[in-house]
Scaffold this motif. Structure first.
Motif, short mmCIF file in Angstrom:
data_model
loop_
_atom_site.label_atom_id
_atom_site.label_comp_id
_atom_site.label_asym_id
_atom_site.label_seq_id
_atom_site.Cartn_x
_atom_site.Cartn_y
_atom_site.Cartn_z
N ALA A 1 -37.48 -3.38 17.02
CA ALA A 1 -37.42 -3.76 18.44
C ALA A 1 -37.27 -2.53 19.33
O ALA A 1 -37.90 -2.42 20.38
N LEU A 2 -36.44 -1.60 18.88
CA LEU A 2 -36.21 -0.42 19.73
C LEU A 2 -37.43 0.49 19.74
O LEU A 2 -37.77 1.06 20.78
N GLU A 3 -38.09 0.58 18.62
CA GLU A 3 -39.28 1.43 18.57
C GLU A 3 -40.33 0.91 19.55
O GLU A 3 -40.99 1.69 20.25
N ALA A 4 -40.44 -0.44 19.62
CA ALA A 4 -41.41 -1.02 20.55
C ALA A 4 -41.00 -0.78 22.00
O ALA A 4 -41.84 -0.54 22.87
N ALA A 5 -39.69 -0.84 22.25
CA ALA A 5 -39.22 -0.70 23.64
C ALA A 5 -39.12 0.75 24.07
O ALA A 5 -39.38 1.08 25.23
N ASP A 6 -38.71 1.62 23.15
CA ASP A 6 -38.48 3.02 23.52
C ASP A 6 -38.48 3.85 22.23
O ASP A 6 -37.44 4.05 21.60
N LEU B 1 -35.18 -10.32 17.39
CA LEU B 1 -33.92 -9.79 16.87
C LEU B 1 -33.17 -10.84 16.04
O LEU B 1 -32.52 -10.51 15.05
N ASP B 2 -33.27 -12.11 16.49
CA ASP B 2 -32.63 -13.17 15.71
C ASP B 2 -33.22 -13.22 14.30
O ASP B 2 -32.50 -13.37 13.31
N VAL B 3 -34.54 -13.10 14.26
CA VAL B 3 -35.21 -13.10 12.95
C VAL B 3 -34.78 -11.87 12.15
O VAL B 3 -34.47 -11.94 10.96
N ALA B 4 -34.74 -10.73 12.86
CA ALA B 4 -34.37 -9.48 12.18
C ALA B 4 -32.94 -9.54 11.66
O ALA B 4 -32.65 -9.03 10.57
N ALA B 5 -32.06 -10.18 12.43
CA ALA B 5 -30.66 -10.28 11.99
C ALA B 5 -30.58 -11.02 10.66
O ALA B 5 -29.74 -10.70 9.80
N GLU B 6 -31.46 -12.00 10.50
CA GLU B 6 -31.49 -12.75 9.24
C GLU B 6 -31.81 -11.85 8.06
O GLU B 6 -31.39 -12.11 6.93
N GLY C 1 -23.90 -19.55 5.28
CA GLY C 1 -23.95 -20.44 6.45
C GLY C 1 -23.53 -19.79 7.76
O GLY C 1 -23.56 -20.41 8.81
N MET C 2 -23.13 -18.55 7.69
CA MET C 2 -22.61 -17.88 8.89
C MET C 2 -23.72 -17.59 9.89
O MET C 2 -24.81 -17.17 9.52
N THR C 3 -23.44 -17.86 11.17
CA THR C 3 -24.42 -17.53 12.21
C THR C 3 -24.36 -16.04 12.47
O THR C 3 -23.30 -15.50 12.80
N LEU C 4 -25.51 -15.39 12.31
CA LEU C 4 -25.55 -13.94 12.52
C LEU C 4 -26.21 -13.66 13.86
O LEU C 4 -27.38 -13.98 14.05
N THR C 5 -25.46 -13.11 14.77
CA THR C 5 -26.04 -12.78 16.06
C THR C 5 -26.39 -11.30 16.11
O THR C 5 -25.61 -10.47 15.63
N PRO C 6 -27.53 -10.94 16.68
CA PRO C 6 -27.87 -9.52 16.83
C PRO C 6 -26.79 -8.78 17.61
O PRO C 6 -26.45 -7.64 17.28
N GLN C 7 -26.22 -9.44 18.61
CA GLN C 7 -25.19 -8.78 19.41
C GLN C 7 -23.98 -8.42 18.54
O GLN C 7 -23.45 -7.32 18.61
N GLY C 8 -23.56 -9.38 17.74
CA GLY C 8 -22.39 -9.14 16.88
C GLY C 8 -22.66 -8.01 15.89
O GLY C 8 -21.78 -7.19 15.61
N LEU C 9 -23.88 -7.97 15.39
CA LEU C 9 -24.21 -6.92 14.42
C LEU C 9 -24.34 -5.56 15.11
O LEU C 9 -23.98 -4.53 14.53
N LEU C 10 -24.83 -5.56 16.36
CA LEU C 10 -24.89 -4.29 17.10
C LEU C 10 -23.46 -3.81 17.42
O LEU C 10 -23.16 -2.62 17.28
N ASP C 11 -22.61 -4.74 17.81
CA ASP C 11 -21.21 -4.39 18.06
C ASP C 11 -20.60 -3.74 16.82
O ASP C 11 -19.95 -2.69 16.89
N THR D 1 -32.92 -2.51 9.32
CA THR D 1 -33.37 -3.89 9.09
C THR D 1 -33.36 -4.74 10.36
O THR D 1 -34.17 -5.65 10.50
N ILE D 2 -32.45 -4.44 11.27
CA ILE D 2 -32.29 -5.35 12.42
C ILE D 2 -32.90 -4.79 13.71
O ILE D 2 -33.62 -5.49 14.42
#
Lengths: 458, 259
Positions: free
Chosen positions: B193-198, B25-30, B136-146, B188-189
């Protein structure tokens, strides 16, 4: 004037002033992209709402059917077309079962407080080609007030309700259960108590001389037609109605309106042409050649004011009042979820969710420039309300998929949150909410200022 | 003992899965970063054009430039509220903001004046500052999901009063751009991951986004089916809440900074 009456008069005056201030601050529907005509005034930002008194609550709790009826009455989804799109419900015009004297809709109203139920906007098939609006009546005590409609054309409240939904507002054919429920709700709305009215509708308690004289004049036969009197139609012992239609020189036959709680039901007459009792009395004096003196008129107005009174006619529209109504609505889920009643669950989720979303907007978000302070409190209140909206949606999904047990679990969580956490968070944010008159006026003042920029350019 | 061992194995596997998922997800967030840069870049270009049109007293051109800037901004709302709340409040404040989109909107579309030079300067300044931060901004998957969940909920809000951009009459465009932002962020993000999980849940999320796209494709705001919109919006957020667990993330917040 008794101290009690003096206080009431003072309170009424205060409310009048508040209402006038409200009018100044009110924010009508605007913009070119709304489903309603520009400059429509729904009075949805009012800080005070009519108080609603239920017969069943005097002795116990409201029944499932009454709560379901109240829910449906507040639901845009039982209406159709433009009304549904504009998020209007029966309760938009009949606020808490009373009227809405500030309601105004261009092309459908000729003055605040009236509405053309056979106009072109909501159901073109019902359009009679005339702008003939009728006053939006209060529904307090409606079980005593048959026949129904300003012209009394329908004997059955059941038929009248169905007609409003299907013909006037282009709604889908409602289920018999929903119509029965709305009728049950309406029949449960009581008049506000009036301590000045004794047995048989006679004035009681400490009554002024003017009111006494007015009561006598009210019962006195008309000089040119001794078979008639005010009390002959507005029968004091019968909720001040006679269940009949009369021609009182206003352009046709119209049913006798009740005088109970009428102090809060202006404008008066079938089309809302009069603002005050003074105008009403002057009209009757003229049409029926009553020969009233100036003092007679004052006395009649004093009597009407005493008869039309009611205790605590308005209540502050705070989070507590909203949550109480929402919690009453949600009680239908106690029955509908175990019964897997998809239609009622969907209606409840849609209506309660809509109310909760509206309540959320009472707590401005951080980008709102008209409010400062309490950012964390507002954010927490908004987040909590959004969580319960989503819990309701989960219930709707679960019932739709036949997962009744999951729905019941979610409903338990919903009730748990609504019992303590949500009220607490809303109370914490109330000083920065639109329930605070100062914040309210700043917010709507800012909106009005912005909208006026558009009007100035046109 | 065997049960404990099984539990431990399960825990290690689950933990490993979460870590793998988190890294993916970190990679995907990028992958979302170019979209953010493009969106805010487009908003910035529109704002600069707006400044030029205003200087030339070209009202029609200024309005067009505002609309262009606005579209880029609305596409970017998945991240603006959560990652740059201060700039977000300056750029998108309402109703009677001193600066930002809505202050300019009231003057251009409301009063019909191009007297917005200082407002346009401010908007360019803030968007430029934001644009500069994006690389330069840190992109977190959690922040993007929020942000995705918050925006999905917001799309379902009542627009019976004309919506957020009621002066310009472009609230529906705002909604379309919001949905486009949600769609892009999900695809994109999170989708992989979700398809693999469910995969069923992934289909559910995609289905709700498609529903939203159809609903906001209405010809104008009065013809948007508001009840269907709200239902689809809430069902999408419910699905994203369920997805968060599957992807090893926290349940998304519904208000910025309310975690």
């Amino acid at each position: 004037m008794s101290l009690h009456r003096f206080c009431l008069a003072g309170a009424t005056f205060g409310l009048l002033i508040a209402a006038m201030q409200g009018r100044v601050m009110a924010f009508p529907v605007e913009g070119d992209q709304t489903a309603l005509p520009v400059n429509t005034e729904l009075n949805e930002d009012a800080l005070d709402r009519p108080r609603e008194v239920f017969r069943s609550e005097l002795t116990g709790r409201k029944s499932y059917l009454v709560n379901l009826g109240n829910l449906a009455f507040s639901s845009p989804s039982i209406l159709g077309g433009v009304a549904r799109q504009a998020n209007m419900s029966c309760g938009t015009c009949h606020v808490n079962g009373a009227g809405n004297p500030k309601f105004f809709m261009p092309k459908m109203s000729t003055r605040p407080g009236n509405f053309d139920t056979t106009g072109p906007l909501f159901n073109p098939r019902a359009d009679n080609g005339l702008l003939d609006p009728v006053r939006i009546p209060s529904l307090r005590g409606v079980r005593y007030l048959a026949p129904y409609g300003a012209d009394g054309r329908m004997a059955s409240l059941h038929d009248f309700v169905r007609n409003v939904i299907v013909n006037e507002f282009a709604g889908p054919e409602p289920s018999p259960e929903i119509v029965d429920a709305i009728v049950s709700y309406l029949q449960d709305i009581d008049f506000l108590p009036n301590p000045s009215l004794g047995p048989g509708g006679r004035l009681a308690g400490k009554i002024s001389e003017s009111e006494r004289r007015g009561e006598a004049l009210f019962a006195k036969p008309f000089p040119h037609d001794p078979n008639k009197s005010c009390a002959g139609c507005h029968v004091p012992s019968g909720a001040f109605v006679d269940h009949k239609q009369h021609d009182v020189g206003s352009g046709g036959l119209f049913k006798t309106p009740t005088l109970r709680n009428a102090d809060f039901n202006a404008p008066y007459f079938h089309d809302g042409r009069f603002d005050t009792y003074g105008q009403v009395v002057a009209h009757f004096d003229s049409v029926f050649a009553l020969g009233l003196t100036a003092q007679d008129r004052k006395d009649l107005v004093a009597y009407l004011t005493a008869v039309g009174d009611g205790t605590l006619p308005y209540e502050h529209d705070g989070a507590g009042a909203s949550l109480k109504e929402i919690n009453d609505f949600a009680t239908v889920l106690n029955t509908a979820i175990p019964a897997s009643d998809k239609d009622v669950v969907a209606l409840a989720v849609d209506t309660i969710g809509g109310e909760l979303r509206e309540l959320t907007e009472q707590y401005p978000d951080r980008k709102n420039t008209s409010v400062s302070g309490g950012e964390q409190e507002r954010s927490s209140a908004r987040a909590a309300l959004k969580e319960v909206v989503l819990l309701l949606r989960r219930i709707d999904i679960a019932v739709g998929e036949g997962r009744t047990a999951d729905a019941a679990t979610d409903f338990r969580n919903y009730r748990y949150l609504m019992a303590a956490a949500v009220p607490s968070l809303l109370a914490g944010a109330e000083p920065w909410s639109l329930f605070n008159p100062v914040v309210h006026d700043q917010h709507y003042g800012a909106l009005r200022q912005v909208m006026q920029s558009k009007h100035l350019s046109q | 003992m065997k049960r404990v061992a099984l539990c431990l194995v399960s825990f290690v596997l689950a933990n490993g899965l979460c870590q793998a998922s988190a890294a993916a997800l970190d990679v995907a967030a990028e992958r979302h970063r170019p979209y953010m840069i493009e969106g805010i870049g487009s908003a910035l270009a529109g704002a600069r054009d707006l400044r030029e049109r205003v200087a030339a007293k070209d009202l029609a051109g200024a309005k067009k430039a505002w609309l262009s800037a606005r579209a880029g901004w609305e596409r970017s709302e998945v991240f603006t509220t959560g990652f740059v709340p201060e700039l977000d409040a300056l750029i998108d404040a309402w109703p009677n903001a001193d600066s930002g989109f809505h202050a300019i909107e009231a003057k251009l579309f409301g009063a019909g004046t191009t007297d917005v030079e200082s407002d346009a300067d401010e908007l360019v300044k803030h968007l430029d500052e934001l644009h500069g931060k994006l690389r330069g901004m840190t992109l977190t998957p959690q922040g993007l999901l929020d942000g995705t969940a918050r925006l999905a909920y917001e799309v379902g809000e009542s627009k019976a009063d004309g919506g957020e951009s009621r002066i310009s009459g472009t609230s529906l465009d705002d909604m379309r751009n919001n949905v486009a932002g949600i769609d892009f962020a999900y695809r994109t993000i999170f989708a992989e991951a979700l398809e693999a999980a469910d995969s069923k849940l992934d289909q559910s999320v995609r289905g709700r986004i498609e529903q939203l796209k159809k609903i906001v494709a209405a010809p104008d705001l009065p013809h948007v089916d508001v009840r269907a919109l709200r239902q689809a919006s809430e069902e999408l957020v419910v699905a994203l809440q369920a997805a968060s667990v599957k992807m090893g993330l926290h349940r998304p917040t519904l208000e910025a900074q309310s975690r």
